[in-house]
Write a protein that holds these residues in place. Structure first.
Motif, PDB file in Angstrom:
ATOM      1  N   PRO A  86       0.856  -1.420   0.023  1.00  0.00           N
ATOM      2  CA  PRO A  86      -0.032   0.141   0.037  1.00  0.00           C
ATOM      3  C   PRO A  86       0.871   1.236   0.081  1.00  0.00           C
ATOM      4  N   GLU A  87       1.865   1.254   0.733  1.00  0.00           N
ATOM      5  CA  GLU A  87       2.777   2.475   0.799  1.00  0.00           C
ATOM      6  C   GLU A  87       3.482   2.736  -0.900  1.00  0.00           C
ATOM      7  N   ASP A  88       3.347   1.831  -1.731  1.00  0.00           N
ATOM      8  CA  ASP A  88       3.765   2.114  -3.163  1.00  0.00           C
ATOM      9  C   ASP A  88       2.624   3.095  -3.845  1.00  0.00           C
ATOM     10  N   SER A  89       1.499   3.078  -3.229  1.00  0.00           N
ATOM     11  CA  SER A  89       0.572   3.666  -4.006  1.00  0.00           C
ATOM     12  C   SER A  89       0.895   5.002  -4.309  1.00  0.00           C
ATOM     13  N   SER A  90       1.075   5.537  -5.515  1.00  0.00           N
ATOM     14  CA  SER A  90       1.426   6.965  -5.849  1.00  0.00           C
ATOM     15  C   SER A  90       1.048   7.079  -7.150  1.00  0.00           C
ATOM     16  N   PHE A  91       1.487   8.338  -7.738  1.00  0.00           N
ATOM     17  CA  PHE A  91       1.478   8.923  -9.355  1.00  0.00           C
ATOM     18  C   PHE A  91       2.830   8.555  -9.774  1.00  0.00           C
ATOM     19  N   TYR A  92       2.835   7.786 -10.657  1.00  0.00           N
ATOM     20  CA  TYR A  92       4.482   7.803 -11.535  1.00  0.00           C
ATOM     21  C   TYR A  92       4.205   8.377 -12.734  1.00  0.00           C
ATOM     22  N   ILE A  93       5.319   9.105 -12.811  1.00  0.00           N
ATOM     23  CA  ILE A  93       5.285   9.695 -14.418  1.00  0.00           C
ATOM     24  C   ILE A  93       6.713   9.615 -14.760  1.00  0.00           C
ATOM     25  N   CYS A  94       6.646   9.353 -16.305  1.00  0.00           N
ATOM     26  CA  CYS A  94       7.932   9.325 -16.856  1.00  0.00           C
ATOM     27  C   CYS A  94       8.240  10.325 -17.689  1.00  0.00           C
ATOM     28  N   SER A  95       9.158  10.558 -18.150  1.00  0.00           N
ATOM     29  CA  SER A  95       9.808  11.665 -19.095  1.00  0.00           C
ATOM     30  C   SER A  95      10.557  11.201 -20.042  1.00  0.00           C
ATOM     31  N   ALA A  96      10.833  11.722 -21.090  1.00  0.00           N
ATOM     32  CA  ALA A  96      11.860  11.189 -21.956  1.00  0.00           C
ATOM     33  C   ALA A  96      12.549  12.259 -22.414  1.00  0.00           C
ATOM     34  N   ARG A  97      13.958  12.179 -22.689  1.00  0.00           N
ATOM     35  CA  ARG A  97      14.713  13.219 -23.157  1.00  0.00           C
ATOM     36  C   ARG A  97      15.344  13.220 -24.395  1.00  0.00           C
ATOM     37  N   PRO A  98      14.793  13.557 -25.652  1.00  0.00           N
ATOM     38  CA  PRO A  98      15.391  13.473 -26.822  1.00  0.00           C
ATOM     39  C   PRO A  98      16.666  14.102 -27.115  1.00  0.00           C
ATOM     40  N   ALA A  99      16.955  15.243 -26.289  1.00  0.00           N
ATOM     41  CA  ALA A  99      18.261  16.148 -26.357  1.00  0.00           C
ATOM     42  C   ALA A  99      18.356  16.887 -25.001  1.00  0.00           C
ATOM     43  N   PRO A 100      19.413  17.112 -24.897  1.00  0.00           N
ATOM     44  CA  PRO A 100      19.822  17.888 -23.419  1.00  0.00           C
ATOM     45  C   PRO A 100      18.957  18.995 -23.147  1.00  0.00           C
ATOM     46  N   TYR A 101      18.504  19.045 -22.157  1.00  0.00           N
ATOM     47  CA  TYR A 101      17.607  20.448 -21.840  1.00  0.00           C
ATOM     48  C   TYR A 101      16.298  20.005 -22.361  1.00  0.00           C
ATOM     49  N   GLU A 102      15.853  18.988 -22.957  1.00  0.00           N
ATOM     50  CA  GLU A 102      14.491  18.902 -23.271  1.00  0.00           C
ATOM     51  C   GLU A 102      13.896  17.753 -22.611  1.00  0.00           C
ATOM     52  N   GLN A 103      12.734  17.937 -22.078  1.00  0.00           N
ATOM     53  CA  GLN A 103      12.148  16.874 -21.598  1.00  0.00           C
ATOM     54  C   GLN A 103      10.740  16.800 -21.657  1.00  0.00           C
ATOM     55  N   TYR A 104       9.884  15.605 -22.155  1.00  0.00           N
ATOM     56  CA  TYR A 104       8.796  15.636 -22.230  1.00  0.00           C
ATOM     57  C   TYR A 104       8.083  14.652 -21.482  1.00  0.00           C
ATOM     58  N   PHE A 105       7.183  15.068 -20.643  1.00  0.00           N
ATOM     59  CA  PHE A 105       6.502  14.110 -19.716  1.00  0.00           C
ATOM     60  C   PHE A 105       5.348  13.256 -20.135  1.00  0.00           C
ATOM     61  N   GLY A 106       5.109  12.071 -19.663  1.00  0.00           N
ATOM     62  CA  GLY A 106       3.986  11.249 -19.903  1.00  0.00           C
ATOM     63  C   GLY A 106       2.754  11.731 -19.180  1.00  0.00           C
ATOM     64  N   PRO A 107       1.541  11.299 -19.133  1.00  0.00           N
ATOM     65  CA  PRO A 107       0.322  11.613 -18.705  1.00  0.00           C
ATOM     66  C   PRO A 107       0.280  11.069 -17.311  1.00  0.00           C
ATOM     67  N   GLY A 108       1.167  10.133 -16.758  1.00  0.00           N
ATOM     68  CA  GLY A 108       1.118   9.509 -15.438  1.00  0.00           C
ATOM     69  C   GLY A 108       0.350   8.445 -15.307  1.00  0.00           C
ATOM     70  N   THR A 109       0.893   7.428 -14.191  1.00  0.00           N
ATOM     71  CA  THR A 109       0.195   6.369 -13.861  1.00  0.00           C
ATOM     72  C   THR A 109      -0.207   6.303 -12.430  1.00  0.00           C
ATOM     73  N   ARG A 110      -1.601   6.263 -12.199  1.00  0.00           N
ATOM     74  CA  ARG A 110      -1.901   6.093 -10.929  1.00  0.00           C
ATOM     75  C   ARG A 110      -2.168   4.854 -10.180  1.00  0.00           C
ATOM     76  N   LEU A 111      -1.143   4.430  -9.395  1.00  0.00           N
ATOM     77  CA  LEU A 111      -1.038   3.116  -8.624  1.00  0.00           C
ATOM     78  C   LEU A 111      -1.724   3.060  -7.500  1.00  0.00           C
ATOM     79  N   THR A 112      -2.869   2.134  -7.215  1.00  0.00           N
ATOM     80  CA  THR A 112      -3.389   1.928  -5.868  1.00  0.00           C
ATOM     81  C   THR A 112      -2.962   0.585  -5.571  1.00  0.00           C
ATOM     82  N   VAL A 113      -2.572   0.218  -4.356  1.00  0.00           N
ATOM     83  CA  VAL A 113      -2.302  -0.907  -3.912  1.00  0.00           C
ATOM     84  C   VAL A 113      -3.313  -1.280  -2.796  1.00  0.00           C
ATOM     85  N   THR A 114      -4.100  -2.230  -2.661  1.00  0.00           N
ATOM     86  CA  THR A 114      -5.019  -2.504  -1.926  1.00  0.00           C
ATOM     87  C   THR A 114      -4.511  -3.791  -1.190  1.00  0.00           C
TER      88      THR A 114
END
Lengths: 114, 113
Positions: A86-114
Motif C-alpha cells: 500500500p505504501e507504493d500507492s502513488s502517481f508515477y510519471i515518466c519523461s523522455a529526453r530527446p536532447a539535452p535540456y528537453e524533456q517531455y512528460f507522460g500523462p502519469g500512471t496512478r497506482l493503488t495497492v490494496t
C-alpha cells in the motif's frame, strides 16, 4: 510532436503482486528516460534515470530490487513495481529526453495497492 | 547542489485578479534551464515555459508572463486577469547538464468566481 505515452493510466492491484508500467516516446527517440514519483499533494521526486542499453541509475533511498527499470529500446522504458504494498500507492510519471535540456512528460500512471 | 523554492504553498484569488507565483532557485552551475509546469487535477503536467540561464529577457504569452532575474535567482510567474481554469498546482523546476528536473514543492492556485 514530442509525445510521451504511459500505460496503464491507472491500475489497482493487490498487495504482494507486481505491476508493470510502460513509458513510450511516440515520435522521437530517447536514450534517456526518467521516472518520477508523486505522492498526494507533494512534488515530483526523481526515482531513477533509465538509459537505453544499460542499467538504470537509482536515486538515494529508492530500492532498485523493488522498482525494476528496463530501457529495452530507444522508445520504451518500463517500470515494474515488484511485491507492491500500500505504501507504493502513488502517481508515477515518466519523461523522455530527446536532447539535452528537453524533456517531455507522460500523462502519469496512478497506482493503488490494496 | 540544486534547490528550487516555492514559498507559497497555496494561493486563493478571485477571478480577474492578477497573481504572481514566486520561484527562487539555487545552483552553482553557470548553464542551467528553468521551467514552469501546470498540473491540473488530472495530474498530467502541462509545459508552460523553458528559459536558459543566458536569456534574461522577460516573456509574455497571452495572460502569462515570466520575470527571470539572475541577480536575485528568481523566476517568477504572473497570471493576469486570472480565470477559474487557471486553478491548478504550478511547479517551478531547474535542470543542468541535461539531467532530470529538480522540482519545487509547487504552489496550489485556486481561482474562485
Amino acid at each position: 510532436g514530442a509525445v510521451v505515452s504511459q500505460h496503464p493510466s491507472w491500475v489497482i492491484c493487490k498487495s504482494g503482486t507486481s505491476v508493470k508500467i510502460e513509458c513510450r516516446s511516440l515520435d522521437f527517440q530517447a536514450t534517456t528516460m526518467f521516472w518520477y514519483r508523486q505522492f498526494p499533494k507533494q512534488s515530483l521526486m526523481l526515482m531513477a534515470t533509465s538509459n537505453e542499453g544499460s542499467k538504470a541509475t537509482y536515486e538515494q533511498g529508492v530500492e532498485k530490487d523493488k522498482f525494476l527499470i528496463n530501457h529495452a529500446s530507444l522508445t520504451l522504458s518500463t517500470l515494474t513495481v515488484t511485491s507492491a504494498h500500500p505504501e507504493d500507492s502513488s502517481f508515477y510519471i515518466c519523461s523522455a529526453r530527446p536532447a539535452p535540456y528537453e524533456q517531455y512528460f507522460g500523462p502519469g500512471t496512478r497506482l493503488t495497492v490494496t | 547542489a540544486q534547490k528550487v523554492t516555492q514559498a507559497q504553498t497555496e494561493i486563493s484569488v478571485v477571478e480577474k485578479e492578477d497573481v504572481t507565483l514566486d520561484c527562487v532557485y539555487e545552483t552553482r552551475d553557470t548553464t542551467y534551464y528553468l521551467f514552469w509546469y501546470k498540473q491540473p487535477p488530472s495530474g498530467e503536467l502541462v509545459f508552460l515555459i523553458r528559459r536558459n540561464s543566458f536569456d534574461e529577457q522577460n516573456e509574455i504569452s497571452g495572460r502569462y508572463s515570466w520575470n527571470f532575474q539572475k541577480s536575485t535567482s528568481s523566476f517568477n510567474f504572473t497570471i493576469t486577469a486570472s480565470q477559474v481554469v487557471d486553478s491548478a498546482v504550478y511547479f517551478c523546476a531547474l535542470t543542468f547538464s541535461g539531467y532530470a528536473l529538480n522540482f519545487g514543492k509547487g504552489t496550489s492556485l485556486l481561482v474562485t468566481p
